[in-house]
Design an enzyme around this catalytic site. Sequence first.
Site, mmCIF file in Angstrom:
data_model
loop_
_atom_site.group_PDB
_atom_site.id
_atom_site.type_symbol
_atom_site.label_atom_id
_atom_site.label_comp_id
_atom_site.label_asym_id
_atom_site.label_seq_id
_atom_site.Cartn_x
_atom_site.Cartn_y
_atom_site.Cartn_z
ATOM 1 N N LYS A 289 33.447 42.090 9.586
ATOM 2 C CA LYS A 289 34.513 42.809 10.275
ATOM 3 C C LYS A 289 35.853 42.475 9.618
ATOM 4 O O LYS A 289 36.149 41.316 9.333
ATOM 5 C CB LYS A 289 34.535 42.412 11.753
ATOM 6 C CG LYS A 289 35.302 43.353 12.658
ATOM 7 C CD LYS A 289 35.056 43.003 14.118
ATOM 8 C CE LYS A 289 35.759 44.000 15.040
ATOM 9 N NZ LYS A 289 35.546 43.683 16.459
ATOM 10 N N GLU A 375 26.655 44.661 31.578
ATOM 11 C CA GLU A 375 27.340 44.685 32.870
ATOM 12 C C GLU A 375 26.367 44.657 34.040
ATOM 13 O O GLU A 375 26.646 44.046 35.075
ATOM 14 C CB GLU A 375 28.238 45.920 32.951
ATOM 15 C CG GLU A 375 29.464 45.871 32.058
ATOM 16 C CD GLU A 375 29.185 46.332 30.633
ATOM 17 O OE1 GLU A 375 30.116 46.323 29.804
ATOM 18 O OE2 GLU A 375 28.024 46.707 30.339
ATOM 19 N N ARG A 403 29.228 50.802 34.619
ATOM 20 C CA ARG A 403 27.895 50.626 34.043
ATOM 21 C C ARG A 403 27.003 49.754 34.920
ATOM 22 O O ARG A 403 25.786 49.749 34.745
ATOM 23 C CB ARG A 403 28.026 50.006 32.645
ATOM 24 C CG ARG A 403 28.750 50.897 31.653
ATOM 25 C CD ARG A 403 29.279 50.119 30.451
ATOM 26 N NE ARG A 403 28.252 49.492 29.670
ATOM 27 C CZ ARG A 403 27.711 50.014 28.560
ATOM 28 N NH1 ARG A 403 28.118 51.194 28.121
ATOM 29 N NH2 ARG A 403 26.778 49.368 27.898
#
Length: 641
Positions: A289, A375, A403
């Site tokens: 990243k 979640e 979610r």
Amino acid sequence: MTDRPNTPLLDQVHSPADLKPMSDRQLRQLADELRAETISAVSETGGHLGAGLGVIELTVALHAVFDTPRDRLIWDVSHQCYPHKILTGRRDRIRTLRQKDGLSGFTKRSESPYDPFGAAHSSTSISAALGFTMARELGGAPDPALGDAIAVIGDGAISAGMAFEALNNAGHLGRRLFVILNDNEMSIAPPTGAMSSYLSRLYGEQPLHDLKEAAKGAISLLPPPFQEGAKRARDLLKHATMGGTLFEELGFKYLGPIDGHDLDQLLPVLRAAHDRATGPILLHVLTKKGKGYRFAEDAPDRGHARAKFDVISGKQHKAPSNAPSYTKVFAQALIDEATRDERIVAVTAAMPDGTGLDLFAERFPKRMFDVAIAEQHGVTFCAGLAAGGMKPFCAMYSTFLQRGYDQVVHDVAIQRLPVRFAIDRAGLVGADGATHAGAFDVAYLANLPGFVVMAAADEAELVHMVATAVAHDDGPIAFRFPRGEGVGVEMPERGQPLEIGKGRIIQQGSRVAILSFGARLAEVMKATEALGARGITPTVADARFAKPLDRDLILQLAAGHEALITIEEGAIGGFGSHVAQLLAEEGVFDSGLKYRSMVLPDTFIDQASPRDMYAAAAMNAEDIEARILSLLGVARMGKRA
């Protein structure tokens, strides 16, 4: 304006078709130019930089090998889609990213045929790709005709249960499908959990140069000259780390891991897979990243979300603020409470920085749990903690709590377990647009029996609501607060529990009453100043609670004024609807009360500045003033209507 990079090859690219005649050497140059252009564009707009820089070579390789948009390329979450947008005919608008009327910061179906599926939440790509695959098998024929489906999913996103459900189903169906696992060992925060550890073991014991030249495991898919080298690589991986076993047991042919920044590896592997695959393939690609931009690589979050910045120095251009952020206020208030109560624990789903729980973890590392992008599990985990006698704070963005809604109902509300929900990013959030707006939590929580639902009008109220949640053991309780800085009020030394279901009068007036729920109170007070210049002094009240309602306060306001307006940063069906229900049940409307509810409109609002988004929603101070004048029959110029 910053100097634009020199990009002679990229200047020739108007669609992915322009990559087809390029040599591998030219594709490597194109990747370098695409990286420079991405850095330059995001320096002017701000946005998600690190994720895109990590997939530059992968983006080039995918568009060079596959036939998009006939082949459906689906980016999971799609923070990383800026380079993809540049290559798919949107370079001329790339410097409008995340701005009003500009390009979305995510993939968006209405924006381009090269965005076949919109995404801003994680772990949806494999399910969608499998849907496209089966639509192809069943004869679905939109224009252009369906080809292959390719899902690009990160190591953080694949930790979510939905991704495993999709992998399991895809392996069972056995159709040709491509899943690219973009493994950068980092989602927004460093990934946690057993899945992350498993992926790390796949390559942690062997350097990449031992695994070059081939598909790293899928021998049958490679041309004969590569097969012997691939067999050695596969044996090495199998014996050292059991590479790919999990995915192969799910029915996927596993290829990898390979260096995602080396086009000499990516291109032949993708070409071999493209030409020979008959069933589902998972290609495990290792990336970094922020790759290629030192200031992103060196940042703790690898440059995940950046304000506008100077390319040379990496310095971000952030406006100074005199008030603390709501998120930091929440974190500090929770830490303060936790120093006095050892039963307080905190749970988040891959968002420790975003929710402020990174600060809590520094102080109480054994009492903070990052459950990864899960979640549903996070909510039920909190339910178990509460049933076991702890005081769990489940800290999630409003949009992500959606979610886990079934678990909120089934595992928390029905059992009346005292889980404390700290709901960040309530209301409209700006550049992330509709997918991240916290519009629905009041409506979907306040309709649950036994739930307490609060909203902080300012940062001081937030401190008191944290204390209220700590003290409340009789069922679930939630408090919501917006993104960004507070309004600069004086802060209490310590939070004091509020009386459940009781609001407060801010200003006493006549004729019209404004009942505010949440952080629009600052705009309400601006509106009252303008109305004061017209000789109109409204009564202003802060409801504090959407459930239970302050019946006495509401009925008092209704009885003492000719008009009542509620205002909230939420959708239809929330606080205002509950107030209307109360007024109807009490027969208040029979007395002639004029009642209006100011809520977010029944539409999804695209990205812009928060102020512009609230202007589109007609919820700024001038809109509140106009609504009151209209309700009282007063023209804007001061004449009776």
